[in-house]
Write an enzyme that holds these catalytic residues in place. Structure first.
Site, PDB file in Angstrom:
ATOM      1  CE  LYS A   1       0.955   1.224   4.491  1.00 32.07           C
ATOM      2  NZ  LYS A   1       1.669   2.426   4.922  1.00 32.07           N
TER       3      LYS A   1
ATOM      4  CG  ASP B   1      -0.741   0.152   8.471  1.00 31.27           C
ATOM      5  OD1 ASP B   1      -1.451   1.034   8.994  1.00 31.27           O
ATOM      6  OD2 ASP B   1       0.384   0.382   8.003  1.00 31.27           O
TER       7      ASP B   1
HETATM    8  P1  ATP Z   1       5.198  -0.752   9.764  1.00 31.92           P
HETATM    9  O1  ATP Z   1       4.502   0.545   9.554  1.00 31.92           O
HETATM   10  O2  ATP Z   1       4.374  -1.780  10.489  1.00 31.92           O
HETATM   11  O3  ATP Z   1       6.615  -0.628  10.278  1.00 31.92           O
HETATM   12  P2  ATP Z   1       6.324  -1.258   7.221  1.00 31.92           P
HETATM   13  O4  ATP Z   1       5.676  -1.559   5.947  1.00 31.92           O
HETATM   14  O5  ATP Z   1       7.096   0.022   7.297  1.00 31.92           O
HETATM   15  O6  ATP Z   1       5.227  -1.323   8.311  1.00 31.92           O
HETATM   16  P3  ATP Z   1       7.192  -3.982   7.507  1.00 31.92           P
HETATM   17  O7  ATP Z   1       7.766  -4.389   6.200  1.00 31.92           O
HETATM   18  O8  ATP Z   1       5.861  -4.495   7.858  1.00 31.92           O
HETATM   19  O9  ATP Z   1       7.289  -2.413   7.658  1.00 31.92           O
HETATM   20  O10 ATP Z   1       8.284  -4.398   8.626  1.00 31.92           O
HETATM   21  C1  ATP Z   1       8.233  -3.889   9.941  1.00 31.92           C
HETATM   22  C2  ATP Z   1       9.033  -4.817  10.866  1.00 31.92           C
HETATM   23  O11 ATP Z   1       8.316  -6.043  11.032  1.00 31.92           O
HETATM   24  C3  ATP Z   1      10.398  -5.193  10.358  1.00 31.92           C
HETATM   25  O12 ATP Z   1      11.313  -4.869  11.362  1.00 31.92           O
HETATM   26  C4  ATP Z   1      10.372  -6.695  10.149  1.00 31.92           C
HETATM   27  O13 ATP Z   1      11.548  -7.329  10.595  1.00 31.92           O
HETATM   28  C5  ATP Z   1       9.175  -7.159  10.971  1.00 31.92           C
HETATM   29  N1  ATP Z   1       8.405  -8.255  10.331  1.00 31.92           N
HETATM   30  C6  ATP Z   1       7.832  -9.294  10.966  1.00 31.92           C
HETATM   31  N2  ATP Z   1       7.167 -10.075  10.110  1.00 31.92           N
HETATM   32  C7  ATP Z   1       7.302  -9.531   8.878  1.00 31.92           C
HETATM   33  C8  ATP Z   1       6.838  -9.888   7.584  1.00 31.92           C
HETATM   34  N3  ATP Z   1       6.066 -10.964   7.363  1.00 31.92           N
HETATM   35  N4  ATP Z   1       7.166  -9.096   6.557  1.00 31.92           N
HETATM   36  C9  ATP Z   1       7.912  -7.981   6.773  1.00 31.92           C
HETATM   37  N5  ATP Z   1       8.384  -7.604   7.969  1.00 31.92           N
HETATM   38  C10 ATP Z   1       8.090  -8.373   9.030  1.00 31.92           C
END
Ligand code: ATP
Length: 285
Positions: free
Chosen positions: A10, A136
């Site tokens: 997204k 989210d």
């Molecule tokens: P957020 O706003 O929740 O931080 P984001 O899109 O910026 O979302 P994500 O890619 O969801 O970030 O990753 C956030 C953290 O979650 C990372 O530190 C990662 O190690 C951990 N994590 C745990 N499970 C997952 C997964 N299935 N995919 C991605 N990251 C994950």
């Protein structure tokens, strides 16, 4: 027996922080636009060994119950009272900690796959469960363009015809945690928006008016990110100076998206960006 789904990413075309709550959650008003590119693929084998196993194609990404997808599976097993013997595999394309919702999307994909398989929970319980996993996650249960309010659990779906403008998303290869972005949000950026930007943005999406979309982008989390990471301001300026109508950070960053007037201009910009910044990954819609 196994099943798989596409786990979308997204961007937030608009993100206003309305209030910081005593429990440290934030009340928001945000416009989520789901993207098919990049997307992960989440597969569950329902007849694995007892317990929950989660692995992914990214070395070093948390595994098993430390992965958000594993936590989602455990929460489902507890609430639905179904013994878990699930092996989950995630093919990651969505950059990690990039503001593109990868972990949340994977968690929602797991909830959806499990409930399609077992049908044990009504939609309302599934939505409640989703919110316990992250702000989210409820959005990704449906993955339709929506304005979310509350802490991300109240939705106004933007159904009917909506025209996403030609977009590119640029991901610099460094992570930013959402916690960092919210901790560094200055108090003067918290509060309601009297400009009517959000409604103008929605109107522009309905009218197929990329310029109207571009003129009304907003992200309260962006200010601190531009200050802390000068590369992001350099990227934003590059995008604006090389054909984008506007560019903004998505969510808690660091990915930055550009809105263009036409697909041709967007594709030219993508080429220019890749040429100028070798270490940036570029996605287009
Ligand atoms: P957020 O706003 O929740 O931080 P984001 O899109 O910026 O979302 P994500 O890619 O969801 O970030 O990753 C956030 C953290 O979650 C990372 O530190 C990662 O190690 C951990 N994590 C745990 N499970 C997952 C997964 N299935 N995919 C991605 N990251 C994950």
């Amino acid at each position: 027996m196994s099943a798989a789904v596409l786990s979308k990413s997204k961007i937030n075309l608009y993100l206003k922080v309305l209030k910081r709550r005593p429990d440290r959650y934030h009340e928001l008003e945000t416009l989520f636009l789901p993207l098919d590119t990049p997307a992960d693929r989440v597969e569950i084998d329902f007849e694995g060994v007892p317990g929950i196993r989660v692995s992914s194609t990214i070395p070093g990404l948390p595994e098993n119950l430390e992965n958000l997808a594993g936590r989602a599976a455990l929460a489902y097993s507890d609430m639905a009272k179904i013994p878990a013997h699930w092996t989950i595999r995630i093919e990651k394309e969505i950059p990690v900690a990039a503001g593109m919702g990868g972990g949340s999307s994977n968690a929602a994909a797991v909830l959806r796959l499990l409930n399609d398989q077992y049908g044990a929970l009504p939609e309302s319980a599934l939505a409640e469960l989703a919110l316990t996993l992250g702000a989210d996650v409820p959005f990704f249960l449906h993955g339709r363009p929506a304005v979310a309010t509350g802490v991300g659990e109240v939705f106004r779906y933007l159904d009917g015809t909506l025209f996403a403008p030609p977009l590119l998303v640029a991901n610099p290869h460094f992570p930013v945690s959402a916690k960092w972005a919210y901790t560094h949000l200055a108090p003067e950026h918290i509060g309601s928006d009297c400009t009517g930007r959000l409604e103008k943005l929605i109107d522009a999406l309905r009218r197929n008016d990329p310029a109207g979309v571009a003129a009304n982008l907003h992200n309260d989390l962006a200010f601190a990110l531009y200050e802390k990471f000068p590369l992001l301001a350099i990227l934003r300026d590059f995008l604006r100076e090389n054909g984008a109508l506007n560019a903004e950070i998505t969510g808690s960053g660091p990915s930055i998206f550009a809105v263009c007037a036409t697909v041709e201009e967007r594709d030219e910009l993508a080429l220019a960006l890749s040429g100028a910044f070798r270490s940036i990954t570029v996605f287009t819609n």
